[in-house]
Design a protein around this motif. Structure first.
Motif, PDB file in Angstrom:
ATOM      1  N   PRO A  12       0.798  -1.057   0.036  1.00 36.34           N
ATOM      2  CA  PRO A  12      -0.017  -0.121  -0.026  1.00 36.34           C
ATOM      3  C   PRO A  12       0.835   1.264   0.086  1.00 36.34           C
ATOM      4  N   ASP A  13       0.329   2.459  -0.339  1.00 36.27           N
ATOM      5  CA  ASP A  13       0.944   3.614  -0.272  1.00 36.27           C
ATOM      6  C   ASP A  13       2.114   3.802  -1.363  1.00 36.27           C
ATOM      7  N   GLY A  14       2.379   2.968  -2.348  1.00 33.48           N
ATOM      8  CA  GLY A  14       3.120   3.083  -3.237  1.00 33.48           C
ATOM      9  C   GLY A  14       4.723   2.554  -2.525  1.00 33.48           C
ATOM     10  N   VAL A  15       4.522   2.026  -1.193  1.00 33.73           N
ATOM     11  CA  VAL A  15       5.860   1.100  -0.736  1.00 33.73           C
ATOM     12  C   VAL A  15       5.970  -0.116  -1.455  1.00 33.73           C
ATOM     13  N   VAL A  16       7.281  -0.515  -1.430  1.00 35.88           N
ATOM     14  CA  VAL A  16       7.851  -1.621  -2.089  1.00 35.88           C
ATOM     15  C   VAL A  16       8.735  -2.242  -1.039  1.00 35.88           C
ATOM     16  N   LEU A  17       8.459  -3.662  -0.897  1.00 34.42           N
ATOM     17  CA  LEU A  17       9.280  -4.481  -0.033  1.00 34.42           C
ATOM     18  C   LEU A  17      10.222  -5.209  -0.885  1.00 34.42           C
ATOM     19  N   ARG A  18      11.374  -5.000  -0.557  1.00 37.14           N
ATOM     20  CA  ARG A  18      12.574  -5.544  -1.378  1.00 37.14           C
ATOM     21  C   ARG A  18      13.689  -5.991  -0.681  1.00 37.14           C
ATOM     22  N   LEU A  19      14.548  -6.810  -1.166  1.00 32.41           N
ATOM     23  CA  LEU A  19      16.210  -7.226  -0.477  1.00 32.41           C
ATOM     24  C   LEU A  19      17.007  -6.038  -0.222  1.00 32.41           C
ATOM     25  N   LEU A  20      17.486  -6.072   0.750  1.00 33.19           N
ATOM     26  CA  LEU A  20      18.578  -4.953   1.528  1.00 33.19           C
ATOM     27  C   LEU A  20      19.675  -4.991   0.190  1.00 33.19           C
ATOM     28  N   ALA A  21      20.014  -3.983  -0.104  1.00 33.44           N
ATOM     29  CA  ALA A  21      21.267  -3.749  -1.156  1.00 33.44           C
ATOM     30  C   ALA A  21      22.376  -3.261  -0.274  1.00 33.44           C
ATOM     31  N   PRO A  22      23.712  -3.507  -1.018  1.00 30.69           N
ATOM     32  CA  PRO A  22      24.936  -3.144  -0.400  1.00 30.69           C
ATOM     33  C   PRO A  22      24.842  -1.638  -0.598  1.00 30.69           C
ATOM     34  N   ASP A  23      24.298  -0.769  -1.294  1.00 27.80           N
ATOM     35  CA  ASP A  23      24.404   0.806  -1.318  1.00 27.80           C
ATOM     36  C   ASP A  23      23.314   1.216  -0.445  1.00 27.80           C
ATOM     37  N   ASP A  24      22.586   0.729   0.637  1.00 26.00           N
ATOM     38  CA  ASP A  24      21.532   1.272   1.165  1.00 26.00           C
ATOM     39  C   ASP A  24      21.832   1.852   2.627  1.00 26.00           C
ATOM     40  N   ALA A  25      23.334   1.988   2.891  1.00 27.35           N
ATOM     41  CA  ALA A  25      23.573   2.322   4.120  1.00 27.35           C
ATOM     42  C   ALA A  25      23.167   3.795   4.390  1.00 27.35           C
ATOM     43  N   ARG A  26      23.155   4.677   3.477  1.00 27.58           N
ATOM     44  CA  ARG A  26      22.913   6.043   3.618  1.00 27.58           C
ATOM     45  C   ARG A  26      21.426   6.219   3.792  1.00 27.58           C
ATOM     46  N   ALA A  27      20.657   5.424   2.900  1.00 23.68           N
ATOM     47  CA  ALA A  27      19.255   5.604   3.393  1.00 23.68           C
ATOM     48  C   ALA A  27      18.907   4.922   4.408  1.00 23.68           C
ATOM     49  N   LEU A  28      19.234   3.990   5.005  1.00 20.60           N
ATOM     50  CA  LEU A  28      19.014   3.388   6.227  1.00 20.60           C
ATOM     51  C   LEU A  28      19.657   4.068   7.398  1.00 20.60           C
ATOM     52  N   ALA A  29      20.848   4.801   7.219  1.00 24.35           N
ATOM     53  CA  ALA A  29      21.044   5.471   8.432  1.00 24.35           C
ATOM     54  C   ALA A  29      19.964   6.894   8.468  1.00 24.35           C
ATOM     55  N   ALA A  30      19.670   7.245   7.349  1.00 27.34           N
ATOM     56  CA  ALA A  30      18.594   8.353   7.451  1.00 27.34           C
ATOM     57  C   ALA A  30      17.190   8.046   7.978  1.00 27.34           C
ATOM     58  N   ALA A  31      16.786   6.593   7.586  1.00 23.25           N
ATOM     59  CA  ALA A  31      15.561   6.167   8.250  1.00 23.25           C
ATOM     60  C   ALA A  31      15.647   5.933   9.865  1.00 23.25           C
ATOM     61  N   TYR A  32      16.963   5.500  10.318  1.00 23.07           N
ATOM     62  CA  TYR A  32      17.201   5.190  11.726  1.00 23.07           C
ATOM     63  C   TYR A  32      17.362   6.584  12.349  1.00 23.07           C
ATOM     64  N   ALA A  33      17.943   7.665  11.815  1.00 23.84           N
ATOM     65  CA  ALA A  33      17.867   8.770  12.485  1.00 23.84           C
ATOM     66  C   ALA A  33      16.455   9.699  12.513  1.00 23.84           C
ATOM     67  N   ARG A  34      15.836   9.495  11.519  1.00 23.14           N
ATOM     68  CA  ARG A  34      14.406  10.111  11.447  1.00 23.14           C
ATOM     69  C   ARG A  34      13.436   9.414  12.415  1.00 23.14           C
ATOM     70  N   ASN A  35      13.809   8.260  12.664  1.00 20.90           N
ATOM     71  CA  ASN A  35      12.814   7.415  13.550  1.00 20.90           C
ATOM     72  C   ASN A  35      13.323   7.071  14.694  1.00 20.90           C
ATOM     73  N   ALA A  36      14.487   7.683  15.306  1.00 22.87           N
ATOM     74  CA  ALA A  36      15.182   7.413  16.569  1.00 22.87           C
ATOM     75  C   ALA A  36      14.262   7.316  17.713  1.00 22.87           C
ATOM     76  N   GLU A  37      13.492   8.449  17.925  1.00 22.33           N
ATOM     77  CA  GLU A  37      12.605   8.746  19.152  1.00 22.33           C
ATOM     78  C   GLU A  37      11.460   7.727  19.141  1.00 22.33           C
ATOM     79  N   HIS A  38      10.880   7.341  17.786  1.00 17.26           N
ATOM     80  CA  HIS A  38      10.053   6.186  17.521  1.00 17.26           C
ATOM     81  C   HIS A  38      10.115   5.071  17.748  1.00 17.26           C
ATOM     82  N   LEU A  39      11.502   4.686  17.718  1.00 15.58           N
ATOM     83  CA  LEU A  39      11.777   3.302  17.735  1.00 15.58           C
ATOM     84  C   LEU A  39      12.397   2.999  19.257  1.00 15.58           C
ATOM     85  N   ALA A  40      12.965   3.896  19.851  1.00 16.45           N
ATOM     86  CA  ALA A  40      13.696   3.962  21.124  1.00 16.45           C
ATOM     87  C   ALA A  40      12.757   2.847  22.186  1.00 16.45           C
ATOM     88  N   PRO A  41      11.681   3.219  22.462  1.00 16.22           N
ATOM     89  CA  PRO A  41      11.101   2.240  23.322  1.00 16.22           C
ATOM     90  C   PRO A  41      10.812   0.629  23.045  1.00 16.22           C
TER      91      PRO A  41
END
Length: 191
Positions: A12-41
């Motif tokens: 849904p909502d244009g999201v796609v599930l795919r295998l993690l790729a070797p060049d995903d580190a920057r996008a993954l870091a951004a996702a964790y930074a954006r969601n740090a407070e949300h994920l902390a608990p």
């Protein structure tokens, strides 16, 4: 090495599930930074540099090594970032880990989604897709997942994907700096 025949699953909502790729580190870091407070608990306490590209590059390398060994299947939820040349924006992860073969043919499932995308059915669709991948592509018999007792949203996601509650594990994982109980769920993939 794991071979997955359905690496891109539209959700849904244009999201796609795919295998993690070797060049995903920057996008993954951004996702964790954006969601740090949300994920902390809901997650283990993280080092201050966890949401950096350098740390995520090491994590990506280790996760992809698990694919080569046949012990893990790291997946990401992505949506196209604004701009034709921009990388995908990572908005969540699902990881099938601890894959055990032989008489067990079982694995653990962990997941999270971006704080801004909760309640839209994205994770329910993604977990259902992973159930199919675990059964059809990985040949697993069983998936297990655990949630904190108060994480009712996650429990509903698992129930919608056909998981059943089978127990409570006392002091199961160190979450947010302390040992926490987890409600355990399983999904039998073959009759």
């Amino acid at each position: 090495m794991l071979v997955v025949t359905s690496p891109r699953v539209p959700l849904p909502d244009g999201v796609v599930l795919r295998l993690l790729a070797p060049d995903d580190a920057r996008a993954l870091a951004a996702a964790y930074a954006r969601n740090a407070e949300h994920l902390a608990p809901w997650e283990p306490a993280r080092a201050d540099d966890f949401a950096t590209e350098r740390v995520q590059a090491v994590r990506v390398e280790n996760l992809l090594a698990g694919v080569q060994k046949g012990s893990a299947l790291p997946l990401v939820l992505v949506r196209p970032a604004p701009g034709a040349s921009a990388d995908d924006e990572i908005v969540g992860t699902l990881t099938v880990s601890g894959i055990t073969r032989g008489a067990f043919e079982s694995a653990d499932l962990g997941y999270w989604t971006d704080r801004g995308l909760q309640g839209r059915g994205i994770m329910s669709a993604a977990v259902s897709a992973v159930v199919g991948i675990a059964r059809d592509d990985l040949g697993l018999h069983r998936l297990q997942a655990g949630t904190l007792p108060e994480n009712e949203r996650s429990q509903r996601v698992l129930a919608r994907a056909g998981f059943e509650r089978f127990g409570l594990a006392r002091d199961y994982l160190r979450i947010a700096g302390r040992w926490r109980d987890h409600v355990l769920f399983q999904r039998i993939l073959h009759d």
